[in-house]
Structures are given as structure tokens and as C-alpha cells.
Design an enzyme around this catalytic site. Structure first.
Site, PDB file in Angstrom:
ATOM      1  N   GLU A 151       0.823  -1.208   0.000  1.00 59.83           N
ATOM      2  CA  GLU A 151       0.000   0.000   0.000  1.00 59.83           C
ATOM      3  C   GLU A 151       0.859   1.261   0.000  1.00 59.83           C
ATOM      4  O   GLU A 151       1.563   1.534   0.981  1.00 59.83           O
ATOM      5  CB  GLU A 151      -0.887  -0.007   1.255  1.00 59.83           C
ATOM      6  CG  GLU A 151      -1.781   1.213   1.362  1.00 59.83           C
ATOM      7  CD  GLU A 151      -2.722   1.148   2.551  1.00 59.83           C
ATOM      8  OE1 GLU A 151      -2.407   0.422   3.527  1.00 59.83           O
ATOM      9  OE2 GLU A 151      -3.769   1.806   2.508  1.00 59.83           O
ATOM     10  N   HIS A 180      -8.918   0.607  -0.746  1.00 62.78           N
ATOM     11  CA  HIS A 180      -9.516   1.135   0.493  1.00 62.78           C
ATOM     12  C   HIS A 180     -10.436   2.279   0.091  1.00 62.78           C
ATOM     13  O   HIS A 180     -10.002   3.276  -0.486  1.00 62.78           O
ATOM     14  CB  HIS A 180      -8.424   1.580   1.488  1.00 62.78           C
ATOM     15  CG  HIS A 180      -7.874   0.436   2.277  1.00 62.78           C
ATOM     16  ND1 HIS A 180      -6.681   0.485   2.964  1.00 62.78           N
ATOM     17  CD2 HIS A 180      -8.406  -0.805   2.519  1.00 62.78           C
ATOM     18  CE1 HIS A 180      -6.491  -0.677   3.579  1.00 62.78           C
ATOM     19  NE2 HIS A 180      -7.519  -1.465   3.313  1.00 62.78           N
ATOM     20  N   GLU A 191     -12.016   1.279   4.811  1.00 64.71           N
ATOM     21  CA  GLU A 191     -11.066   1.543   5.896  1.00 64.71           C
ATOM     22  C   GLU A 191     -11.238   3.027   6.237  1.00 64.71           C
ATOM     23  O   GLU A 191     -10.583   3.894   5.673  1.00 64.71           O
ATOM     24  CB  GLU A 191      -9.631   1.250   5.452  1.00 64.71           C
ATOM     25  CG  GLU A 191      -8.664   1.365   6.633  1.00 64.71           C
ATOM     26  CD  GLU A 191      -7.217   1.366   6.203  1.00 64.71           C
ATOM     27  OE1 GLU A 191      -6.484   0.465   6.614  1.00 64.71           O
ATOM     28  OE2 GLU A 191      -6.815   2.282   5.456  1.00 64.71           O
ATOM     29  N   ARG A 221     -11.311  10.764   5.114  1.00 65.56           N
ATOM     30  CA  ARG A 221     -11.237   9.408   5.674  1.00 65.56           C
ATOM     31  C   ARG A 221     -12.539   8.970   6.344  1.00 65.56           C
ATOM     32  O   ARG A 221     -12.551   8.054   7.161  1.00 65.56           O
ATOM     33  CB  ARG A 221     -10.047   9.263   6.628  1.00 65.56           C
ATOM     34  CG  ARG A 221      -9.427   7.901   6.497  1.00 65.56           C
ATOM     35  CD  ARG A 221      -8.121   7.691   7.146  1.00 65.56           C
ATOM     36  NE  ARG A 221      -7.413   6.649   6.404  1.00 65.56           N
ATOM     37  CZ  ARG A 221      -6.222   6.174   6.713  1.00 65.56           C
ATOM     38  NH1 ARG A 221      -5.588   6.620   7.769  1.00 65.56           N
ATOM     39  NH2 ARG A 221      -5.653   5.244   5.990  1.00 65.56           N
TER      40      ARG A 221
END
Ligand code: LER
Ligand code: MN
Length: 272
Positions: A153, A212, A247, A218
Site C-alpha cells: 500500500e 480502500h 477503511e 477518511r
């Protein structure tokens, strides 16, 4: 594309970007009730995840295991594959190898995110990338035995200075002998680092092995300002059929973040 939601079993990751925290059984029951295809699990380590118990829960809920994170090795033990200390690099490999084997026995890949570390002090970026490459050769072959890829990642600049974009990561992976490492593309990191998220996917193509699925802040897709339609279109164009795994921060609550993710998933026409 398939939907997944994150479950953290690491007490130290309470503030981390995971939808469900703590109890595997109740988290999986919630994931199933909301309609997810799979869970992505973040365990303290391979030894603390009871494989029989996990199998029983997955069988009962009919969920798949999308992937298993290794970040607790960094979070709780400060292990990285690029530490200046050879003993720490060795322990980091062992920690990840055990997770590769555990995840592999479920047909799932392990994720290398924060365990890649960073270049600092006496360790140059070139040196760190050489150590990371050597570790990936071994761990990628190990994952191959299980018939699963290993996921690497790229992280945003505040978390690592090794690989920040998909392009950089392709350039790093391409010369390796192992053909078994694929990229985990996290939309949160990409929002910080990429000039164009759809463009980055178009250029990375089949290197993309896992996504993700997070908005700019986020939070769940739809709770930030990322324009997700062209991203999903780009993923379709490259033939991506893997997981979109949430995520994300559990805001305003894990339950609401998960429900918002599923609603976005359906609105985007990604559901099965
Ligand atoms: C892990 O998947 C990740 O995205 C990192 O930001 C965790 O620190
Ligand atoms: Mn991530």
C-alpha cells in the site's frame, strides 16, 4: 466489485480508521446484516487470531475474508521492513510471514502498509527500497504458495517517504522477480498524493489488487468531497473486480459509517 468493511481487534488502534472495533463475532454479524460481502481484519498478530473461531464466524455469517492487515506490528512493536536494525527487519518479516500464512489459509491476501517503514537517519530512501524489495521477493513467493497475492500500500507523505503514488509503486514493483505483489490503493492517501485518482487507476491497470474505499476526510464515501463516480468508472475500465473495502473512521458511529458505505456502494451500482 465486492464490498468489505474493516474490523480492528487491536486495542491500541482505537483511534484508527476502522469501522468496527473489538469483537469479531458481533462485528461480523453487523457486517452481514448491513449486506457486506466480506470483512477486512486488523489483528494484533497471527497468533492472536484464532483461525478456527474465524472460520466458524465466517461460515455462520457467509462473509468472505477480504484481506488481513499487518499494521499492528508497527503500531504495537515498532517493527518495519526498513529499520536500520537487522534484528527488527527480521522480526518484521516473521510477523508478516505469519499473517501471510494465516490469511492465505482463508484464500485472502496480507497487507503491507505501515510495516514498509520510512527512510530516515542513516537509512537512505534507496537503501530502504532495497530492503523492502528483498522482503517482498520472499513474502510475495510465500503468498504465492497459498495462491493469493501480497498487497503493498502506497501511503501519503505524512506516513511514509518511500512510496506515495501508484505510479511510483508500479515503477518499484515492476523490476522485482516476484510477480505476486499487487497494489492496495487507498483513496484517502490518493486524495493527498495523486494529481488525478481516476488517472492513477487508469495507468496502474492490473497492478491494482485491492482498494480502500474512503472519502477525502477518511470518512465513509459520501461524507467528504471526493467525486467517486469517475473513480468507479476508472476501476471498471481497468477491469477491477476486487474489493472496495471501507477503511474509514467510525464517524458519526461505526454503524452509520458502515450503512453510509453500503448506501454509496448501491448508489454507484457496485453491488453484486
Ligand atoms: C493502512 O491501510 C493505512 O491506510 C495507513 O494509513 C494506516 O496507517
Ligand atoms: Mn489504507
Amino acid at each position: 466489485m465486492l464490498s468489505a468493511v474493516t474490523v480492528s481487534l487491536v486495542p491500541e488502534a482505537q483511534a484508527g480508521p476502522f469501522v468496527f472495533h473489538g469483537n469479531l463475532e458481533t462485528s461480523c454479524a453487523r457486517a452481514q446484516a448491513l449486506g457486506f460481502d466480506a470483512v477486512e481484519v486488523f489483528p494484533p498478530g497471527a497468533e492472536s487470531l484464532d483461525a478456527r473461531e474465524l472460520r466458524r464466524i465466517l461460515d455462520r455469517t457467509q462473509l468472505k475474508l477480504a484481506a488481513v492487515g499487518t499494521g499492528a506490528g508497527w503500531l504495537t512493536r515498532k517493527l518495519t521492513l526498513t529499520s536500520p536494525d537487522p534484528a527488527i527487519r527480521h522480526q518484521a518479516r516473521q510477523f508478516i510471514e505469519a499473517i501471510v500464512d494465516l490469511a492465505g489459509s482463508f484464500g485472502a491476501p496480507a497487507i503491507i502498509g505501515s510495516m514498509q517503514g520510512r527512510a530516515e537517519g542513516q537509512v537512505s530512501r534507496d537503501q530502504a527500497l532495497r530492503w523492502l524489495g528483498e522482503a517482498l521477493e520472499q513474502l510475495g513467493s510465500r503468498a504465492h504458495i497459498h495462491g493469493v497475492p501480497l498487497l503493498l500500500e502506497p501511503l501519503n507523505r505524512y506516513e511514509s517517504n518511500l512510496l506515495n503514488t501508484l505510479d511510483q509503486t508500479v515503477e518499484f514493483l515492476d523490476p522485482l522477480l516476484t510477480r505476486n505483489v499487487r497494489i492496495l490503493a487507498d483513496l484517502f492517501h490518493m486524495n493527498i498524493e495523486e494529481a488525478s485518482i481516476p488517472g492513477a487507476f487508469a495507468s496502474a491497470g492490473t497492478w491494482v489488487g485491492h482498494v480502500h474505499f474512503a472519502d477525502s476526510n477518511r470518512r465513509a464515501i459520501g461524507f467528504g468531497h471526493t467525486c467517486v463516480e469517475p473513480i468507479v468508472e476508472a476501476l471498471r475500465m481497468i477491469g477491477y473486480r476486487g474489493y472496495l473495502s471501507a477503511e474509514i473512521l467510525p464517524q458519526p458511529s461505526g454503524e452509520e459509517a458502515a450503512a453510509q458505505t453500503i448506501a454509496s456502494f448501491q448508489r454507484l451500482g457496485c453491488a453484486r
